[in-house]
Design an enzyme around this catalytic site. Structure first.
Site, short mmCIF file in Angstrom:
data_model
loop_
_atom_site.label_atom_id
_atom_site.label_comp_id
_atom_site.label_asym_id
_atom_site.label_seq_id
_atom_site.Cartn_x
_atom_site.Cartn_y
_atom_site.Cartn_z
CG ASP A 51 -0.34 -0.15 2.54
OD1 ASP A 51 0.83 -0.42 2.70
OD2 ASP A 51 -1.16 -0.27 3.53
CG ASP A 90 1.10 0.25 11.52
OD1 ASP A 90 0.19 0.65 11.77
OD2 ASP A 90 1.43 0.10 10.12
#
Length: 741
Positions: free
Chosen positions: A74, A453
């Site tokens: 992404d 993350d």
């Protein structure tokens, strides 16, 4: 993986989307191959190994070449699989600073009739503040590229990014390509991607949802298009097809209802002539709570519901088992054999279902799965074992090996060769979005990192994923702060997002951690940067919400047991400790362009130099190691400033006109000042530079093949190894460079 910035979604006016090919060709050098910089010096660049860490949104095996596959991410570019070496080769590292928006890969296409040809549709965001997309085309499997700039936007890091391939080589004509846009319908090229225009006759009309074409798939000589802006609940078509490349029609009898609202992916079984389509009630990867799997017998037009398990049941603990369906992949060697994945199934954990009889019965591969994540230990996420995965939308079966199945998650790519034993198939693919780097002056590790993350990691080796995985006690997600006491390097503090506390300290250089005994109430909702003074006796913690709201900073003098508010500290600023004097802290007020300092270990701050750049530009204040009061301020679009009197006065450095981030490393032999590393602009381009003479002159140390898009977050040199530098990227992990000796 990363949530896109919040902004109004741009809806481009008009349907024409004509573009012209550029004459640019990018040459991609393999990882770890040295390339000469502009001035003739040479650096070798490699990834600090973590292993994945980002959302792999698509995997595509080449149907005509054994062992050849491509992957898209992404925000971290595209990769080619080298089956002989067992690793991925990055294909888009040549994209530079101005092309940061092209590191998100919306789709990949290969040409079954021409094995060397591969195409990439690039564009990370479809927002008004992002640039337009582009298509890269290659005749040599991505070794070199030609580029066509589009006048439409793509959205590889937006909702729907885990959908199928929106780019397709026409099955009737290798010169013709199709590209599905989010806001601009369907585009077509008749010159192998060199120019593009709106496809005539495509009936679906875009809406503000920003999904548009979800996938394009060849079904024999026909092309099918999934449409994400339809409304399956009211019967509006969400699947279209063309048999001749001109006339399009809605596929008759297609499923409707909430469980079939959005078509996510499709795969065609050439043996049985059946098209399998996965559906969900939202584009994903988040927000899906219903879904289904259907197949179409293309010869007769008959549809069948072959959903393995209907969403909406309950788990053993009574939780609602809601989810959608995502990936689908057929076995090219065995008729009626395929796999599908669930997505957004948090209660009972996502799985991959496999059938050998066209969907009459299914087996959950999760139930018998045995995982080996010893190569990437962070995948345990602080538990005793990894989970099967989440955000499973990329799914592929090797056309030359029926038991070689791979699937992507929000953090890795798992593969199996026997449908039971699984391990990360991720070597060479690094996608971390890195926001913190510390290179200790002593100890086992030469590097500590903090990423979005995956939190904080202790890198015992640069060539292997950290053995301890992500920092635990507490486990936290995105890191917001990481700091080491300059005169006491065994003491490290960190901050970040987490459910069980946001701040922690370490007394062994970052190997093990303990949570602060207490923390300010605002830390849960707005953790920000944190600093410790030179001897570790005082902590300063600043607080910034993800929406930009700034809060008062707090101070602790007892290792996080108690905290007090610092009213004189500029809200939201990043605290910077003086590396030589424990009594000194600094802060830069970006709203007023003022440098503030504390002489009482952070209890109070007073203004010193004013009249410096202010506003919403990017600022970074750095203290030179081993020196008191030697401060450097890098300012986007405004250059570099230096103070040698603790911020009482600053002078502008004339050698560069833009500076995005700055750091220091071991001095060159014979030099009495640390080497300075910078991402900035000393001439016409933004690049990575080193100075051995206090920023009087700069040497570019990266090259055109190693640029990695946006690299403005943090850079730091190794205090023990001259010339070694660590560079944070937004989607290509941690790059480290060393001079070729």
């Amino acid at each position: 993986m990363r949530t896109p910035r919040l902004s109004r979604r741009a809806v481009l006016a008009g349907s024409a989307a004509t573009v012209a090919a550029t004459a640019v060709s990018g040459v991609v050098s393999p990882v770890a191959v040295a390339a000469p910089a502009a001035d003739g010096s040479a650096y070798r660049w490699r990834n600090v190994v973590v292993g994945g860490t980002g959302f792999v949104t698509g995997v595509l095996f080449h149907p005509s070449v054994r062992g050849l596959a491509y992957a898209r991410t992404d925000i971290g570019g595209a990769y080619r699989w080298d089956d002989r070496a067992g690793r991925w080769t990055p294909l888009t590292d040549h994209l530079g600073w101005d092309d940061w928006n092209l590191l998100g890969v919306e789709a990949i296409a290969v040409d079954p009739a021409h094995p060397g040809r591969v195409y990439l549709a690039l564009g990370t965001y479809a927002q008004s503040w992002a640039g337009n997309g582009a298509v890269l085309r290659s005749e040599d499997r991505g070794a070199t590229w030609s580029r066509a700039d589009l006048d439409v936007k793509l959205g590889a890091n937006e909702d729907g990014r885990g959908a199928g391939e929106r780019l397709l080589v026409d099955p009737r004509d290798s010169d013709t390509l199709w590209l599905g846009a989010r806001h601009d319908g369907l585009l077509k090229s008749t010159d192998r991607g060199a120019t593009w225009a709106a496809a005539s006759g495509f009936p679906a009309k875009p809406s503000a949802s920003g999904q548009g074409v979800m996938f394009l798939v060849a079904v024999g000589r026909a092309v099918y298009a999934g449409w994400g802006d339809g409304d399956g609940t009211s019967g509006t078509a969400n699947l279209y097809r063309t048999a001749d490349g001109t006339a399009w029609e809605a596929v008759p009898g297609q499923p409707s209802g909430t469980a079939a609202k959005v078509p996510i992916r499709a795969a065609y079984d050439t043996h049985t002539r059946e098209l399998y389509v996965t559906y969900a009630n939202a584009p994903g990867p988040n927000g899906q709570s219903d879904g289904s799997v259907h197949k179409l017998r293309t010869a007769t037009g008959k549809w069948a519901d072959v959903t393995p398990v209907k969403p909406g049941g309950t788990t053993d603990d009574g939780s609602a088992d809601t989810f959608g369906y995502g990936g689908v992949a057929v076995d090219a060697r065995r008729p009626g054999t395929l796999a599908v994945s669930t997505n957004n199934r948090w209660a009972d954990v996502d799985t991959v279902y496999r059938t050998t009889n066209g969907g009459r019965t299914w087996t959950s591969l999760k139930d018998a799965a045995v995982f080996d994540v010893s190569e990437t230990p962070y995948l345990k996420w602080g538990d005793d074992k990894p989970k099967f995965g989440w955000w499973i939308q990329a799914l592929a079966v090797d056309p030359y090996d029926s038991k070689h199945l791979v699937y992507g998650t929000g953090a890795t790519l798992y593969g199996t060769r026997d449908l039971k034993r699984w391990a990360p198939q991720i070597r060479g693919l690094e996608e971390a979005s890195v926001v913190q780097l510390v290179s200790p002056p002593a100890g086992e590790a030469h590097l500590l990192s903090g990423s979005r993350d995956i939190g904080v990691m202790y890198h015992e080796r640069l060539t292997a994923s950290p053995a301890r995985g992500m920092a635990t006690n507490p486990v936290s997600g995105s890191a917001t702060g990481l700091a080491q006491a300059a005169a006491r390097p065994s003491y490290v503090v960190r901050a970040g997002w987490g459910d069980n506390g946001n701040g922690a300290y370490s007394n062994d250089g970052g190997q093990t951690w303990a949570p602060f005994e207490a923390q300010p109430d605002i830390a849960k909702d707005a953790p920000g940067p944190i600093a410790t003074n030179a001897d570790g006796s005082a902590l300063l913690w600043s607080f910034v919400h993800w929406d930009g709201t700034k809060y008062a900073a707090h101070r602790s003098a007892d290792n996080g047991t108690t905290w007090s508010e610092i009213s004189s500290f500029p809200k939201g600023a990043t605290p910077v400790a003086d590396p030589a004097d424990p009594a000194l802290f600094y802060a830069y007020d970006t709203d007023t362009g003022t440098l503030l300092a504390s002489t009482d270990s952070g209890r109070s701050f007073t203004a010193r130099a004013g009249g410096l750049p202010s506003g919403d530009a990017q600022f970074k204040l750095v203290a030179a190691p081993g020196r008191s009061g030697d401060l450097w301020l890098s300012v986007k679009w405004n250059g570099l400033y230096r103070s040698t009197d603790g911020g009482v006065s600053f002078s502008k450095v004339a050698s560069c006109w833009a500076s995005y981030t700055l750091g220091f490393g071991r001095a060159a032999d014979g030099a009495d000042y640390p080497a300075i590393y910078q991402v900035g602009s000393t001439d016409t381009i933004t690049a990575v530079y080193r100075s051995d003479d206090e920023a009087k002159t700069w040497t570019r140390i990266n090259d055109d093949a190693h640029q990695w898009g946006w690299t403005g977050e943090v850079i730091v040199g190794d205090p023990r190894v001259y010339g070694r530098v660590y560079l944070a990227t937004n989607g290509r992990g941690i790059q480290y460079g060393e001079p070729v000796r």
